[in-house]
Scaffold this active site. Structure first.
Site, PDB file in Angstrom:
ATOM      1  CD  GLU A 207      -2.802  -1.322   2.408  1.00  0.00           C
ATOM      2  OE1 GLU A 207      -2.643  -0.516   3.329  1.00  0.00           O
ATOM      3  OE2 GLU A 207      -3.673  -2.195   2.407  1.00  0.00           O
ATOM      4  CG  ASN A 248      -0.333  -6.842  -1.762  1.00  0.00           C
ATOM      5  OD1 ASN A 248      -0.887  -7.401  -2.709  1.00  0.00           O
ATOM      6  ND2 ASN A 248      -0.835  -6.869  -0.533  1.00  0.00           N
ATOM      7  CG  HIS A 284      -9.534  -6.394   0.730  1.00  0.00           C
ATOM      8  ND1 HIS A 284      -9.686  -7.585   1.419  1.00  0.00           N
ATOM      9  CD2 HIS A 284      -8.223  -6.060   0.852  1.00  0.00           C
ATOM     10  CE1 HIS A 284      -8.527  -7.942   1.941  1.00  0.00           C
ATOM     11  NE2 HIS A 284      -7.613  -7.048   1.611  1.00  0.00           N
ATOM     12  CD  GLU A 312      -4.138  -8.247   1.359  1.00  0.00           C
ATOM     13  OE1 GLU A 312      -5.055  -7.600   1.905  1.00  0.00           O
ATOM     14  OE2 GLU A 312      -2.942  -7.958   1.497  1.00  0.00           O
ATOM     15  CG  ASP A 314     -12.160  -9.893   1.778  1.00  0.00           C
ATOM     16  OD1 ASP A 314     -12.180  -8.878   1.051  1.00  0.00           O
ATOM     17  OD2 ASP A 314     -11.687  -9.890   2.930  1.00  0.00           O
TER      18      ASP A 314
HETATM   19  C1  XIL Z   1      -6.025  -7.239   8.119  1.00  0.00           C
HETATM   20  C2  XIL Z   1      -6.229  -8.535   8.877  1.00  0.00           C
HETATM   21  O1  XIL Z   1      -7.034  -9.383   8.115  1.00  0.00           O
HETATM   22  C3  XIL Z   1      -6.855  -8.260  10.222  1.00  0.00           C
HETATM   23  O2  XIL Z   1      -6.933  -9.460  10.988  1.00  0.00           O
HETATM   24  C4  XIL Z   1      -6.037  -7.244  10.973  1.00  0.00           C
HETATM   25  O3  XIL Z   1      -6.690  -6.920  12.182  1.00  0.00           O
HETATM   26  C5  XIL Z   1      -5.858  -5.990  10.136  1.00  0.00           C
HETATM   27  O4  XIL Z   1      -5.274  -6.324   8.894  1.00  0.00           O
HETATM   28  N1  XIL Z   1      -4.870  -5.088   3.612  1.00  0.00           N
HETATM   29  C6  XIL Z   1      -3.792  -5.799   4.059  1.00  0.00           C
HETATM   30  C7  XIL Z   1      -3.945  -6.761   5.172  1.00  0.00           C
HETATM   31  O5  XIL Z   1      -2.723  -5.727   3.426  1.00  0.00           O
HETATM   32  O6  XIL Z   1      -2.785  -6.872   5.942  1.00  0.00           O
HETATM   33  C8  XIL Z   1      -5.121  -6.438   6.047  1.00  0.00           C
HETATM   34  O7  XIL Z   1      -5.291  -7.507   6.949  1.00  0.00           O
HETATM   35  C9  XIL Z   1      -6.353  -6.188   5.216  1.00  0.00           C
HETATM   36  C10 XIL Z   1      -6.163  -5.045   4.262  1.00  0.00           C
END
Ligand code: XIL
Length: 405
Positions: A207, A248, A284, A312, A314
């Site tokens: 990020e 990422n 996400h 990641e 979801d």
């Molecule tokens: C999130 C985890 O899933 C949580 O358990 C934690 O509390 C906070 O971080 N982007 C990312 C991840 O790169 O590291 C994050 O993960 C979600 C957003």
């Protein structure tokens, strides 16, 4: 030797008595019939209990007959292949994982091990968790995940070396730049070296861009200037030349300004010989906002010579959940997988946790939930079945199928 022993015993034994004469003798005479009767009773009892259980499991009534096909209440139908079994060569199907799930929940661990051939460390390798005090590393959480992955033939995706978030308090913004740089270099070097040869890919930086495409204002940028990104890649590469090194981010799935800026950054880094091997698309997403032009976007990154990965995924659903929303959620999961499979440079497809019971979404996106492939009871949702279906359609075909957008 055995012969000698039994011979000796025979010699020491008293002459056999008439069994019927003493009370114990009489009991011995009755022993065989008693044993036989008990055996019959035990078998009858077992049979009756078994029958009762079968009838109960199938619902009372005339249909509950022994010998009819089993009810389909199990998560995975017997004979159905798991995601990892369906994964085409060269594409990892991964999930983020969390150590608490592994230690506390055998059903969670078993699904993680059977469904996925790659695992991302969800939190265990974040700086705050790995190096809570200066120079003091807390390895067990991360080690446990890496060992689990190795036992289950999974590749490990390390997340994440440099991030503005999840930092321990002891890294102070008051320090001079040189100190910050030394801490960053030592952290990257220490962590990558420890898992050298055991982590196939690292999120080296996470990020680093803002929504408008400019470099995000972080401690690293403020103190070290934009060169910290190239430095982090070089340090990671020196510590493990075999690991694939990723940049990422989120909000880059469609052809956004941020995606354009990231593409330009990756081009520049590679032109300067910085060892950037791949770009991770966090993904996400939300059930009602499928990414636009994902395939074309992945392709243009792959065209500059880097691997791409869904890192990641979801798909959050606005509560309350309805069957219609789950259907649309499944369509988004399917679309993202389809895009990855359509681009030969897409080397992995990772979901951010696989069960609604351990998802980060409810804690971070108010009013949303149910973002994963399995519900809280580990029952597969339409999204899981969509992935199985999409992978099955792909089996045996050329990976680079027609682009879905
Ligand atoms: C999130 C985890 O899933 C949580 O358990 C934690 O509390 C906070 O971080 N982007 C990312 C991840 O790169 O590291 C994050 O993960 C979600 C957003």
């Amino acid at each position: 030797m055995i012969d000698q022993l039994s011979a000796r015993r025979d010699v020491s034994r008293p002459p056999p008595a008439d069994p019927a004469r003493s009370p114990t003798g009489r009991f011995r005479a009755l022993r065989l019939p008693i044993v036989l009767v008990s055996l019959v009773l035990v078998i009858a009892a077992l049979f009756a209990t078994g029958l009762a259980l079968v009838v109960k499991a199938r619902g009372d009534g005339p249909a509950g007959v022994v010998g009819s096909p089993p009810v389909a209440s199990e998560p995975a139908a017997p004979g159905r292949k798991t995601l990892r079994e369906l994964a085409p060569p060269g594409v990892r199907i991964g999930s983020a994982a969390d150590g608490r799930g592994l230690s506390l929940d055998p059903a969670y661990s078993s699904l993680l091990g059977t469904e996925f051939n790659a695992m991302t460390t969800e939190n265990a390798m974040k700086w705050r968790n790995l190096e809570p005090l200066p120079g003091v590393y807390a390895w067990p959480g991360a080690d446990q995940l890496v060992e689990f992955a190795e036992r289950h033939g999974q590749e490990v995706y390390g997340h994440t070396l440099v991030w503005h978030s999840d930092m321990p308090k002891w890294v102070s913004p008051e320090w001079p730049a040189e100190r910050i740089r030394t801490e960053l270099r030592d952290h990257v070097t220490e962590v990558v070296s420890r898992y050298r040869g055991r982590v196939w890919a690292w999120d080296v930086v996470n990020e680093v861009l803002d929504e408008d495409g400019s470099l995000r204002e972080t401690l690293w940028l403020r103190k070290l200037g934009p060169g910290y990104i190239a430095d982090a890649f070089r340090w990671a590469h020196a510590a493990d030349p075999g690991a694939r090194l990723f940049i990422n981010d989120y909000g880059i799935e469609g052809r956004t300004r941020k995606a354009d800026a990231l593409l330009a950054l990756v081009r520049d880094l590679r032109r300067d010989g910085v060892p950037v091997d791949g770009v991770g698309f966090q993904s996400h997403l939300a059930w009602d906002e499928p990414p636009r032009e994902l395939t074309r976007n992945l392709r243009r990154f792959a065209d500059v010579g880097v691997s791409v990965a869904i890192t990641e995924l979801d798909v959050r659903v606005e509560l309350p959940v309805t069957p219609e929303k789950l259907k649309r959620q499944a369509a988004v999961y399917r679309q993202v997988l389809k895009s990855c499979l359509a681009v030969p440079g897409c080397v992995s497809f990772t979901v951010w946790g696989f069960t609604d019971s351990r998802s980060w979404i409810p804690g971070y996106h108010r009013g949303y939930g149910a973002a994963c492939l399995f519900d809280a009871d580990l029952t597969p949702k339409p999204a899981y079945l969509a992935l199985v279906d999409e992978l099955s359609r792909h089996a045996g075909t050329n990976r680079a199928g027609p682009a879905p957008d």
